[in-house]
Design a protein around this motif. Structure first.
Motif, PDB file in Angstrom:
ATOM      1  N   LEU A 174       0.829  -1.201   0.000  1.00 33.68           N
ATOM      2  CA  LEU A 174       0.000   0.000   0.000  1.00 33.68           C
ATOM      3  C   LEU A 174       0.869   1.261   0.000  1.00 33.68           C
ATOM      4  O   LEU A 174       0.575   2.223  -0.718  1.00 33.68           O
ATOM      5  CB  LEU A 174      -0.936  -0.007   1.214  1.00 33.68           C
ATOM      6  N   GLU A 175       1.951   1.233   0.768  1.00 32.01           N
ATOM      7  CA  GLU A 175       2.862   2.383   0.770  1.00 32.01           C
ATOM      8  C   GLU A 175       3.492   2.580  -0.607  1.00 32.01           C
ATOM      9  O   GLU A 175       3.617   3.714  -1.085  1.00 32.01           O
ATOM     10  CB  GLU A 175       3.957   2.189   1.829  1.00 32.01           C
ATOM     11  N   LEU A 176       3.877   1.482  -1.255  1.00 34.37           N
ATOM     12  CA  LEU A 176       4.464   1.591  -2.588  1.00 34.37           C
ATOM     13  C   LEU A 176       3.472   2.203  -3.583  1.00 34.37           C
ATOM     14  O   LEU A 176       3.824   3.067  -4.376  1.00 34.37           O
ATOM     15  CB  LEU A 176       4.943   0.222  -3.084  1.00 34.37           C
ATOM     16  N   ILE A 177       2.235   1.738  -3.516  1.00 32.64           N
ATOM     17  CA  ILE A 177       1.209   2.269  -4.428  1.00 32.64           C
ATOM     18  C   ILE A 177       0.980   3.753  -4.163  1.00 32.64           C
ATOM     19  O   ILE A 177       0.870   4.548  -5.097  1.00 32.64           O
ATOM     20  CB  ILE A 177      -0.114   1.469  -4.284  1.00 32.64           C
ATOM     21  N   GLN A 178       0.927   4.121  -2.903  1.00 32.90           N
ATOM     22  CA  GLN A 178       0.730   5.536  -2.569  1.00 32.90           C
ATOM     23  C   GLN A 178       1.903   6.376  -3.075  1.00 32.90           C
ATOM     24  O   GLN A 178       1.712   7.470  -3.608  1.00 32.90           O
ATOM     25  CB  GLN A 178       0.557   5.700  -1.057  1.00 32.90           C
ATOM     26  N   GLN A 179       3.112   5.858  -2.922  1.00 31.73           N
ATOM     27  CA  GLN A 179       4.299   6.574  -3.393  1.00 31.73           C
ATOM     28  C   GLN A 179       4.280   6.698  -4.919  1.00 31.73           C
ATOM     29  O   GLN A 179       4.634   7.741  -5.470  1.00 31.73           O
ATOM     30  CB  GLN A 179       5.571   5.867  -2.925  1.00 31.73           C
ATOM     31  N   MET A 180       3.864   5.622  -5.598  1.00 30.90           N
ATOM     32  CA  MET A 180       3.780   5.674  -7.055  1.00 30.90           C
ATOM     33  C   MET A 180       2.723   6.666  -7.500  1.00 30.90           C
ATOM     34  O   MET A 180       2.913   7.390  -8.479  1.00 30.90           O
ATOM     35  CB  MET A 180       3.500   4.272  -7.627  1.00 30.90           C
ATOM     36  N   SER A 181       1.604   6.726  -6.795  1.00 27.11           N
ATOM     37  CA  SER A 181       0.546   7.689  -7.120  1.00 27.11           C
ATOM     38  C   SER A 181       1.063   9.113  -7.025  1.00 27.11           C
ATOM     39  O   SER A 181       0.586   9.996  -7.741  1.00 27.11           O
ATOM     40  CB  SER A 181      -0.642   7.521  -6.173  1.00 27.11           C
ATOM     41  N   ALA A 182       2.049   9.314  -6.131  1.00 24.86           N
ATOM     42  CA  ALA A 182       2.644  10.640  -5.964  1.00 24.86           C
ATOM     43  C   ALA A 182       3.781  10.876  -6.958  1.00 24.86           C
ATOM     44  O   ALA A 182       4.442  11.911  -6.910  1.00 24.86           O
ATOM     45  CB  ALA A 182       3.142  10.799  -4.533  1.00 24.86           C
ATOM     46  N   VAL A 230       0.478  -0.775 -13.910  1.00 25.93           N
ATOM     47  CA  VAL A 230       0.442  -0.495 -12.472  1.00 25.93           C
ATOM     48  C   VAL A 230       0.861   0.954 -12.215  1.00 25.93           C
ATOM     49  O   VAL A 230       0.247   1.659 -11.424  1.00 25.93           O
ATOM     50  CB  VAL A 230       1.329  -1.494 -11.690  1.00 25.93           C
ATOM     51  N   TRP A 231       1.902   1.409 -12.895  1.00 28.06           N
ATOM     52  CA  TRP A 231       2.363   2.791 -12.737  1.00 28.06           C
ATOM     53  C   TRP A 231       1.262   3.780 -13.140  1.00 28.06           C
ATOM     54  O   TRP A 231       0.946   4.704 -12.407  1.00 28.06           O
ATOM     55  CB  TRP A 231       3.635   3.015 -13.565  1.00 28.06           C
ATOM     56  N   LYS A 232       0.682   3.553 -14.323  1.00 30.86           N
ATOM     57  CA  LYS A 232      -0.331   4.480 -14.840  1.00 30.86           C
ATOM     58  C   LYS A 232      -1.612   4.465 -14.007  1.00 30.86           C
ATOM     59  O   LYS A 232      -2.313   5.477 -13.921  1.00 30.86           O
ATOM     60  CB  LYS A 232      -0.680   4.130 -16.282  1.00 30.86           C
ATOM     61  N   ASN A 233      -1.943   3.313 -13.433  1.00 26.91           N
ATOM     62  CA  ASN A 233      -3.216   3.167 -12.734  1.00 26.91           C
ATOM     63  C   ASN A 233      -3.069   3.066 -11.220  1.00 26.91           C
ATOM     64  O   ASN A 233      -4.006   2.660 -10.533  1.00 26.91           O
ATOM     65  CB  ASN A 233      -3.963   1.938 -13.263  1.00 26.91           C
ATOM     66  N   SER A 234      -1.912   3.408 -10.703  1.00 26.41           N
ATOM     67  CA  SER A 234      -1.661   3.255  -9.265  1.00 26.41           C
ATOM     68  C   SER A 234      -2.656   4.050  -8.419  1.00 26.41           C
ATOM     69  O   SER A 234      -3.076   3.600  -7.350  1.00 26.41           O
ATOM     70  CB  SER A 234      -0.226   3.650  -8.913  1.00 26.41           C
ATOM     71  N   SER A 235      -3.070   5.207  -8.903  1.00 30.03           N
ATOM     72  CA  SER A 235      -4.016   6.016  -8.126  1.00 30.03           C
ATOM     73  C   SER A 235      -5.399   5.373  -8.075  1.00 30.03           C
ATOM     74  O   SER A 235      -6.185   5.655  -7.174  1.00 30.03           O
ATOM     75  CB  SER A 235      -4.116   7.428  -8.689  1.00 30.03           C
ATOM     76  N   ASP A 265       6.542   8.802  -7.416  1.00 28.25           N
ATOM     77  CA  ASP A 265       7.839   8.314  -6.940  1.00 28.25           C
ATOM     78  C   ASP A 265       8.278   7.086  -7.752  1.00 28.25           C
ATOM     79  O   ASP A 265       7.765   5.991  -7.568  1.00 28.25           O
ATOM     80  CB  ASP A 265       7.742   7.965  -5.453  1.00 28.25           C
ATOM     81  N   GLN A 266       9.242   7.295  -8.656  1.00 21.36           N
ATOM     82  CA  GLN A 266       9.715   6.199  -9.508  1.00 21.36           C
ATOM     83  C   GLN A 266      10.490   5.147  -8.731  1.00 21.36           C
ATOM     84  O   GLN A 266      10.540   3.989  -9.141  1.00 21.36           O
ATOM     85  CB  GLN A 266      10.565   6.760 -10.645  1.00 21.36           C
ATOM     86  N   SER A 267      11.081   5.520  -7.605  1.00 23.14           N
ATOM     87  CA  SER A 267      11.813   4.530  -6.810  1.00 23.14           C
ATOM     88  C   SER A 267      10.846   3.493  -6.240  1.00 23.14           C
ATOM     89  O   SER A 267      11.220   2.332  -6.025  1.00 23.14           O
ATOM     90  CB  SER A 267      12.622   5.195  -5.697  1.00 23.14           C
ATOM     91  N   ALA A 268       9.602   3.885  -5.992  1.00 20.87           N
ATOM     92  CA  ALA A 268       8.592   2.935  -5.521  1.00 20.87           C
ATOM     93  C   ALA A 268       8.303   1.902  -6.612  1.00 20.87           C
ATOM     94  O   ALA A 268       8.135   0.713  -6.329  1.00 20.87           O
ATOM     95  CB  ALA A 268       7.319   3.661  -5.113  1.00 20.87           C
ATOM     96  N   LEU A 269       8.256   2.365  -7.866  1.00 18.34           N
ATOM     97  CA  LEU A 269       8.060   1.431  -8.979  1.00 18.34           C
ATOM     98  C   LEU A 269       9.226   0.455  -9.067  1.00 18.34           C
ATOM     99  O   LEU A 269       9.024  -0.739  -9.267  1.00 18.34           O
ATOM    100  CB  LEU A 269       7.890   2.190 -10.290  1.00 18.34           C
TER     101      LEU A 269
END
Length: 190
Positions: free
Chosen positions: A9-17, A59-64, A19-23
């Protein structure tokens, strides 16, 4: 002592913001499993590599839009991978190679002294006949049938894993069984 790994969940939230390192972290955590699944579904390493790329791009495009109340992140990713694999197989006009569950009809295993050679030959011939008949089915029907009978999954589990409505899964399995029965009737090996 290393820092604790972020949760899904933290990774998804970071990606929504953004954050490429989360990806990258998510990729490091799940790329091998997604690749393995894609290889099993397509039987082709190049297709599997492209599916992995497609999954992580999606996943990156739809993380939000990810909703953790609907499924776990990995379940969502495998669902995307399955859809991408089916699309690729349809595009390439190929059948699912998931018939790997049946014996391949190769040479008898010398380490297996059990069984009569004639019976082993008949078993391989029957498996080949079933494998051939299964390969003639549409990919979505073959997949549902194999998941139900060779992976011992319930209809509901198949629906959840593939992201397909339960009624559709049931219909696919029924239609596949009827088609398989009709194909096997005309073959002498069964």
């Amino acid at each position: 002592m290393s820092a604790p790994q972020p949760s899904e969940l933290e990774l998804i939230q970071q990606m929504s913001a953004g954050d490429q390192s989360a990806l990258r972290s998510l990729y490091d955590r799940y790329a091998a499993a997604v690749f393995s699944l894609a290889c099993q579904l397509t039987g082709n390493q190049r297709d599997a590599e492209e599916i992995v790329q497609d999954v992580f791009t999606a996943v990156w495009k739809n993380s939000s839009g990810f909703d953790s109340s609907r499924s776990a992140l990995f379940t969502w990713m495998t669902s995307i991978a399955r859809h991408k694999a089916i699309d690729r197989l349809r595009h390439n006009d190929r059948r699912l190679p998931a018939l790997r569950f049946l014996p391949d009809g190769g040479e008898p295993d010398a380490s297996d002294p059990g069984g009569n050679p004639r019976d082993r030959l008949l078993d391989r011939e029957q498996a080949r006949t079933v494998r051939d008949c299964l390969s003639e089915l549409p990919a979505d029907q073959a997949q549902a049938l194999l998941m139900a009978f060779f992976e011992n999954m319930t209809h509901r589990e198949i629906a959840e894993r593939t992201g397909t409505p339960l009624g559709t899964v049931k219909s696919r399995i029924r239609v596949a069984l009827l088609a398989l029965r009709d194909r096997l009737k005309g073959r002498a090996a069964i």
